[in-house]
Design an enzyme around this catalytic site. Structure first.
Site, mmCIF file in Angstrom:
data_model
loop_
_atom_site.group_PDB
_atom_site.id
_atom_site.type_symbol
_atom_site.label_atom_id
_atom_site.label_comp_id
_atom_site.label_asym_id
_atom_site.label_seq_id
_atom_site.Cartn_x
_atom_site.Cartn_y
_atom_site.Cartn_z
ATOM 1 N N LYS A 171 69.239 1.427 -71.993
ATOM 2 C CA LYS A 171 70.459 2.133 -71.563
ATOM 3 C C LYS A 171 71.201 1.345 -70.491
ATOM 4 C CE LYS A 171 73.182 5.673 -70.425
ATOM 5 N NZ LYS A 171 74.271 6.116 -71.278
ATOM 6 N N LYS A 246 77.435 4.446 -61.185
ATOM 7 C CA LYS A 246 76.017 4.819 -61.058
ATOM 8 C C LYS A 246 75.147 3.904 -61.938
ATOM 9 C CE LYS A 246 72.692 8.097 -62.764
ATOM 10 N NZ LYS A 246 72.416 9.167 -63.718
HETATM 11 P P1 NAD Z 1 76.031 17.168 -64.670
HETATM 12 O O1 NAD Z 1 76.184 16.922 -63.224
HETATM 13 O O2 NAD Z 1 77.147 17.773 -65.454
HETATM 14 O O3 NAD Z 1 74.736 18.096 -64.925
HETATM 15 C C1 NAD Z 1 73.535 18.022 -64.215
HETATM 16 C C2 NAD Z 1 72.922 19.414 -64.184
HETATM 17 O O4 NAD Z 1 71.662 19.333 -63.540
HETATM 18 C C3 NAD Z 1 73.774 20.411 -63.387
HETATM 19 O O5 NAD Z 1 73.965 21.601 -64.167
HETATM 20 C C4 NAD Z 1 72.909 20.705 -62.167
HETATM 21 O O6 NAD Z 1 73.078 22.032 -61.656
HETATM 22 C C5 NAD Z 1 71.527 20.479 -62.735
HETATM 23 N N1 NAD Z 1 70.513 20.273 -61.710
HETATM 24 C C6 NAD Z 1 70.622 19.641 -60.516
HETATM 25 N N2 NAD Z 1 69.455 19.702 -59.849
HETATM 26 C C7 NAD Z 1 68.596 20.393 -60.653
HETATM 27 C C8 NAD Z 1 67.246 20.789 -60.520
HETATM 28 N N3 NAD Z 1 66.546 20.508 -59.411
HETATM 29 N N4 NAD Z 1 66.676 21.495 -61.541
HETATM 30 C C9 NAD Z 1 67.372 21.779 -62.661
HETATM 31 N N5 NAD Z 1 68.659 21.439 -62.836
HETATM 32 C C10 NAD Z 1 69.258 20.751 -61.834
HETATM 33 O O7 NAD Z 1 75.606 15.756 -65.310
HETATM 34 P P2 NAD Z 1 75.727 15.292 -66.842
HETATM 35 O O8 NAD Z 1 77.050 14.677 -67.085
HETATM 36 O O9 NAD Z 1 75.238 16.415 -67.716
HETATM 37 O O10 NAD Z 1 74.688 14.067 -66.853
HETATM 38 C C11 NAD Z 1 73.277 14.295 -66.866
HETATM 39 C C12 NAD Z 1 72.592 12.944 -67.029
HETATM 40 O O11 NAD Z 1 73.039 12.324 -68.252
HETATM 41 C C13 NAD Z 1 72.917 11.917 -65.918
HETATM 42 O O12 NAD Z 1 71.743 11.212 -65.614
HETATM 43 C C14 NAD Z 1 73.986 11.029 -66.529
HETATM 44 O O13 NAD Z 1 73.989 9.722 -65.973
HETATM 45 C C15 NAD Z 1 73.553 11.023 -67.987
HETATM 46 N N6 NAD Z 1 74.617 10.757 -68.960
HETATM 47 C C16 NAD Z 1 75.845 11.364 -68.838
HETATM 48 C C17 NAD Z 1 76.848 11.098 -69.766
HETATM 49 C C18 NAD Z 1 78.190 11.754 -69.662
HETATM 50 O O14 NAD Z 1 79.136 11.323 -70.373
HETATM 51 N N7 NAD Z 1 78.369 12.801 -68.852
HETATM 52 C C19 NAD Z 1 76.596 10.207 -70.837
HETATM 53 C C20 NAD Z 1 75.341 9.624 -70.964
HETATM 54 C C21 NAD Z 1 74.352 9.906 -70.005
#
Ligand code: NAD
Length: 298
Positions: A171, A246
């Site tokens: 990734k 990030k």
């Molecule tokens: P986001 O911030 O929308 O969601 C993260 C969620 O985790 C939130 O709902 C938050 O409340 C929850 N959270 C935080 N602490 C927590 C805990 N202790 N226990 C349970 N839940 C908790 O982020 P996202 O966009 O959904 O991204 C999630 C992951 O996927 C990241 O690592 C990101 O780098 C990766 N990612 C994102 C994308 C994208 O386009 N958004 C694409 C590929 C990968």
């Protein structure tokens, strides 16, 4: 199958919905009550803590959390998953984190009898909603096979990348290249237009020549070249510059541990940092082209 799911954000929310759609029973936790309520509305069971998810009769648990700090807290914390989960339950972390943290948590899980996979994704929020994500998976082959029916409900391409941590390696290597290639396309397009070329004609030449790449062809940063690209709608939607920042940080940090030079990656990281400082971190990462253009009136 009964599956636990923690982290119901932009990615995790739609992924958990797709597990429900595939007929799985899903127990969810997120500190954001609204995110939990939306999943309960869709048929999930709510749990009050990570420990409560672990204590439910789940066969597997999926996590989709912001970064390594949350992953360590959720798995290794006092009220966390490892302290409460039954032996043998399969653990799948789909968050994007550094490979060393992924390996550390997986080793702790394995030591107490819980197989764990790192399974970060590409495909963005659109792919999460459509169930067409690519999963890059690190861990034992037998555990990858066991995870198949779960991952197939959320994604289309499931790739076993090798040992624990290698999903994260794949990734961050891909996103390192993506971040750099977008800067290259922005630089070339801006130079060509400044020297008198029409942007669409130039993009057409690049896309039938050796400079062609995803950043030139699918997400060209020059406004008006592609009607459906973020560049043609004020850089809204798409993959946020802050998320690219990030991922470049993860790549340069991992490179430091491997004593591996990432000369262009480090430069790209600084460029996205400058974009973020200008207040554009929420825009699609193709907005990096703004660093090559005179400020436009708001
Ligand atoms: P986001 O911030 O929308 O969601 C993260 C969620 O985790 C939130 O709902 C938050 O409340 C929850 N959270 C935080 N602490 C927590 C805990 N202790 N226990 C349970 N839940 C908790 O982020 P996202 O966009 O959904 O991204 C999630 C992951 O996927 C990241 O690592 C990101 O780098 C990766 N990612 C994102 C994308 C994208 O386009 N958004 C694409 C590929 C990968």
């Amino acid at each position: 199958m009964h599956i636990g799911f923690l982290g119901l954000g932009n990615m995790g929310g739609p992924m958990a919905r797709n597990l429900l759609k595939a007929g799985h029973s899903v127990t969810v936790y997120d500190p954001a009550a609204a995110a939990v309520a939306a999943l309960v509305e869709a048929g999930a069971h709510a749990a009050a803590s990570p420990a409560a998810v672990a204590q439910a009769p789940v066969a597997a648990i999926v996590t989709m959390l912001p970064a390594a700090a949350q992953v360590k807290q959720v798995y290794l914390g006092q009220d966390g998953l490892l302290a409460h989960v039954a032996k043998g339950v399969l653990l799948i972390d789909s968050s994007t984190i550094d490979p060393l943290s992924a390996r550390e948590v997986a080793a702790r899980a394995a030591a107490q009898g819980n197989p764990m996979l790192d399974a970060p994704v590409s495909g963005g929020t659109g792919g999460a909603a459509a169930g067409t994500l690519t999963f890059m998976v690190g861990g034992e082959a037998a555990d990858f096979d066991r995870a198949g029916p779960i991952l197939a409900a959320m994604g289309k391409n499931l790739v076993h990348c090798g040992a624990s941590g290698n999903g994260q390696v794949a990734k961050i290597a891909n996103n390192l290249l993506l971040g750099i290639s977008m800067v290259g396309v922005a630089e070339a397009m801006s130079l060509g237009v400044a020297l008198g070329m029409d942007a669409k004609v130039l993009a057409g030449i690049i896309n039938t020549s050796s400079g062609r790449c995803w950043s030139s062809e699918i997400n060209n940063p020059y406004p008006g070249v592609l009607d459906n690209a973020p560049a043609s709608r004020g850089y809204s939607g798409g993959f946020g510059a802050e998320l690219m920042l990030k991922d470049l940080g993860l790549a340069t940090e991992a490179a430091k541990h491997a004593r591996q030079p990432v000369l262009l990656g480090a430069a790209a990281q600084q460029l996205y940092q400058s974009l973020s400082l200008k207040g554009h971190g929420g825009l699609d990462f193709s907005a990096i082209i703004k660093l090559y253009q005179q400020d436009q009136p708001a």
